[in-house]
Design a protein around this motif. Structure first.
Motif, short mmCIF file in Angstrom:
data_model
loop_
_atom_site.label_atom_id
_atom_site.label_comp_id
_atom_site.label_asym_id
_atom_site.label_seq_id
_atom_site.Cartn_x
_atom_site.Cartn_y
_atom_site.Cartn_z
N ARG A 88 0.85 -1.20 0.00
CA ARG A 88 0.00 0.00 0.00
C ARG A 88 0.87 1.23 0.00
O ARG A 88 1.14 1.82 1.05
N LEU A 89 1.28 1.61 -1.19
CA LEU A 89 2.06 2.83 -1.35
C LEU A 89 1.12 3.96 -1.73
O LEU A 89 -0.05 3.73 -2.03
N PHE A 90 1.65 5.18 -1.74
CA PHE A 90 0.88 6.32 -2.23
C PHE A 90 1.15 6.39 -3.72
O PHE A 90 2.10 7.03 -4.17
N ALA A 92 0.23 7.60 -6.67
CA ALA A 92 0.42 8.69 -7.62
C ALA A 92 1.61 9.57 -7.24
O ALA A 92 2.02 10.41 -8.02
N LEU A 93 2.14 9.39 -6.05
CA LEU A 93 3.23 10.25 -5.61
C LEU A 93 4.58 9.63 -5.93
O LEU A 93 4.69 8.43 -6.17
N THR A 94 5.62 10.47 -5.91
CA THR A 94 6.95 9.97 -6.27
C THR A 94 7.50 9.08 -5.15
O THR A 94 7.03 9.14 -4.01
N ASN A 98 6.91 9.36 -1.08
CA ASN A 98 6.43 8.22 -0.31
C ASN A 98 7.27 8.03 0.94
O ASN A 98 6.75 7.86 2.04
#
Lengths: 257, 333
Positions: A88-90, A92-94, A98
């Motif tokens: 579960r990463l963010f 759309a973010l780089t 993250n």
């Protein structure tokens, strides 16, 4: 010395008993693994420790303090951080942004400080940036710092998630199936990474189904089945435990490994 | 970095062009249109913090706009407050309403919030239409315009005043975006559970986003009241909330240049379509559908890169003497 002690932990969902009367301790500076068949309640244990679930009974002691009833953010603040079974990463973010998430609890600027970019907020930003890049380097993802998390290959996403957790400067790191879906090479790199993490003095608790890896790296193994502890001990003991073989490893395990 | 410099240049050019408009254009219709665009710009910047940054679907943003406008209208006409003295009350009122509405609902997931904010928007408009103090359906009129000495503000003066507000909004929005708070909002938008696991007090930070948007919207409402000198409930309807939301989505969720472009579009397109008279809104709606199919990410989507630059590139990316949010971001949008 134990960093974490789980005492008589019980978790029920309605009539379903996910964890029943589970007790175990995690020794400081070591790798402890939680193993068991699917649905044995391993991830539930993580969710209880990190405050995502509220246990029905029992205590979770960390640094002499009972964590039960505390919200997740306070538990992260106290030095426990986790990764997720299904990454579960963010997305759309780089990658670097993250990792910066880990520093959230280690910095304290509120709305006004951020809005007016006070000296403290600028100092914090510099620190967060430096530390984020350092952790990104630690897991070997420096080159991908400006890739969106979703663009990274699977194995790298797992490493990024670990970097993000490390950036919260935890004393105890919970890894939920870090090797899942990894190929042999990626697993080897992961193993090396976990060793490096332990060398930093961070205690690791890991859930994984890859027995080869678990046996290789763990100092202590806790085996769960249907929410109960059926065995615990060092890898050699657990490997030869009859109950464990019946419930989980299977007859051929020794031959296979 | 190159891209960041481009948008900085584009922003400066747009700002200078905006400042020159009243000198070159004498037709009051265009000035009024300009003011209208500016209002949508600042409202879109505010709503973007809630919807774009934090991912909270707010369908009743016009309610806060109304709270600001009516607070100012009532205080100025009934109690003869000066305009500037009204502002703290507007902000306080919006913050209070934000806590009352957001406090209990923000613990829930975003979908519930959409319904609650929709209801809240309706309640505020109904109150404005039916209360005595708000002037009922006719609203409040005779609000004194701003004065500077003996000079009463003209539409052109408000045009310039609104430019200041747009610039403040843009700088503030950039500052927040590239800060601990702005990042926390983005984490919540992307994955609330993961944000929680990383130590973000999600309930609190969602409330921050909601209230920041509320206070800003309310302040804009105050300026709206004083510049129009009369306000009526229909300016704060559900369709107003939706139009602001369209500006945000059409421009690009989370993107500051995007929402500014979106604001221009929602004002200019219906004007351009006056030619088709009766079918104006129909065509406007159709255009919107086409836009969204062709460019679902918006006209000028958020640039997520360049939030952090590697340490080696630090000095190269920094513009001397530029203390704004852009220098720290090392690029921005």
């Amino acid at each position: 010395m134990n960093i974490l002690t789980v005492e008589n932990l019980t978790l029920t969902f309605g009539g379903l008993m996910a964890i029943s009367d589970l007790s175990f301790s995690v020794a400081k500076g070591q790798v402890t693994s939680l193993i068991g068949p699917n649905g044995a309640g391993k991830t539930c244990v993580f969710n209880c420790i990190t405050g995502f679930y509220r246990p029905t009974g029992g205590r979770i002691l960390f640094g002499g303090e009972n964590l039960v009833g505390r919200p997740p953010y306070q538990i992260t603040e106290r030095g426990i951080c986790r990764t997720f079974q299904n990454i579960r990463l963010f997305n759309a973010l780089t990658a670097v942004e993250n990792v910066a998430a880990g520093q959230h609890t280690r910095t304290g600027c509120g709305l006004l400080r951020c809005l007016f970019r006070t000296g403290r907020s600028r100092r914090d930003e510099r620190n967060v940036r430096e530390k984020s890049f350092r952790w990104l380097e630690f897991v070997g993802l420096t080159d991908f710092y400006d890739y969106q998390a979703r663009q990274l290959p699977y194995g790298d996403q797992r490493r990024l998630e670990i970097a993000r957790a490390l950036a919260s400067e935890p004393k105890l790191l919970l890894l939920d199936e870090p090797a899942a879906g990894m190929n042999h090479n990626e697993q080897e790199r992961l193993l090396a990474l976990i060793r490096e993490i332990v060398q930093l003095g961070i205690t690791v608790v890991m859930i994984d189904h890859n027995m080869g890896m678990v046996m290789q790296i763990s100092n202590h193994i806790v085996v769960l089945d249907y929410g109960r502890k059926i065995a615990e001990g060092p890898p050699e003991t657990v490997r030869n435990d009859e109950q464990v073989i019946n419930a989980y490893l299977g007859e051929d395990f020794d031959a296979a490994s | 970095m190159a891209k960041g410099r481009h948008s900085l240049t584009a922003g400066s050019v747009a700002l200078i062009a905006g400042l020159l408009v009243p000198l070159l254009v004498r037709n009051p219709y265009y000035i009024e249109l300009g003011v209208q665009i500016e209002f949508y710009m600042v409202l879109a910047i505010g709503l973007n913090m809630v919807v774009g940054y934090c991912g909270l679907l707010d369908l009743g943003y016009a309610a806060f706009f109304a709270i600001g406008a009516y607070t100012t209208g009532i205080l100025m006409t009934h109690l003869h407050f000066s305009f500037w003295f009204c502002i703290p009350f507007c902000i306080l009122g919006a913050a209070l309403a934000g806590v009352i509405i957001g406090g209990p609902t923000l613990r829930l997931r975003s979908d519930y919030l959409a319904v609650v904010t929709l209801g809240f928007g309706e309640i505020v408009q109904l109150l404005a239409t039916n209360l005595k103090i708000t002037g009922g359906a006719t609203g409040i009129f005779g609000i004194h315009p701003l004065r500077l000495g003996a000079h009463a503000f003209s539409m052109t003066d408000y045009y310039y005043m609104m430019i200041i507000l747009v610039v403040l909004g843009v700088v503030g929005a950039y500052s927040l975006r590239y800060s601990r708070v702005g990042r926390a909002w983005h984490y919540i938008r992307e994955d609330e559970d993961a944000a929680m696991a990383m130590g973000v007090n999600t309930a609190l930070f969602k409330l921050y986003a909601y209230i920041t948007g509320a206070m800003w919207g309310s302040m804009v409402g105050a300026v709206y009241a004083v510049s129009m000198t009369a306000i009526a409930p229909e300016s704060f309807s559900y369709s107003q909330s939706v139009l602001i939301l369209i500006a945000v989505i059409l421009g690009g969720l989370g993107s500051i240049p995007g929402v500014l472009v979106g604001a221009v579009l929602v004002v200019v397109l219906p004007e351009l379509l006056r030619g088709v008279a009766l079918f104006r809104l129909l065509v406007f709606g159709l255009l919107m559908v086409v836009f969204m199919i062709l460019r679902p990410q918006g006209m000028w989507p958020e640039n997520i890169r360049g939030v952090f630059k590697p340490l080696v590139g630090k000095t190269a990316g920094k513009k001397p003497g530029n203390g704004s949010a852009l220098s720290l971001g090392g690029g921005g949008e």
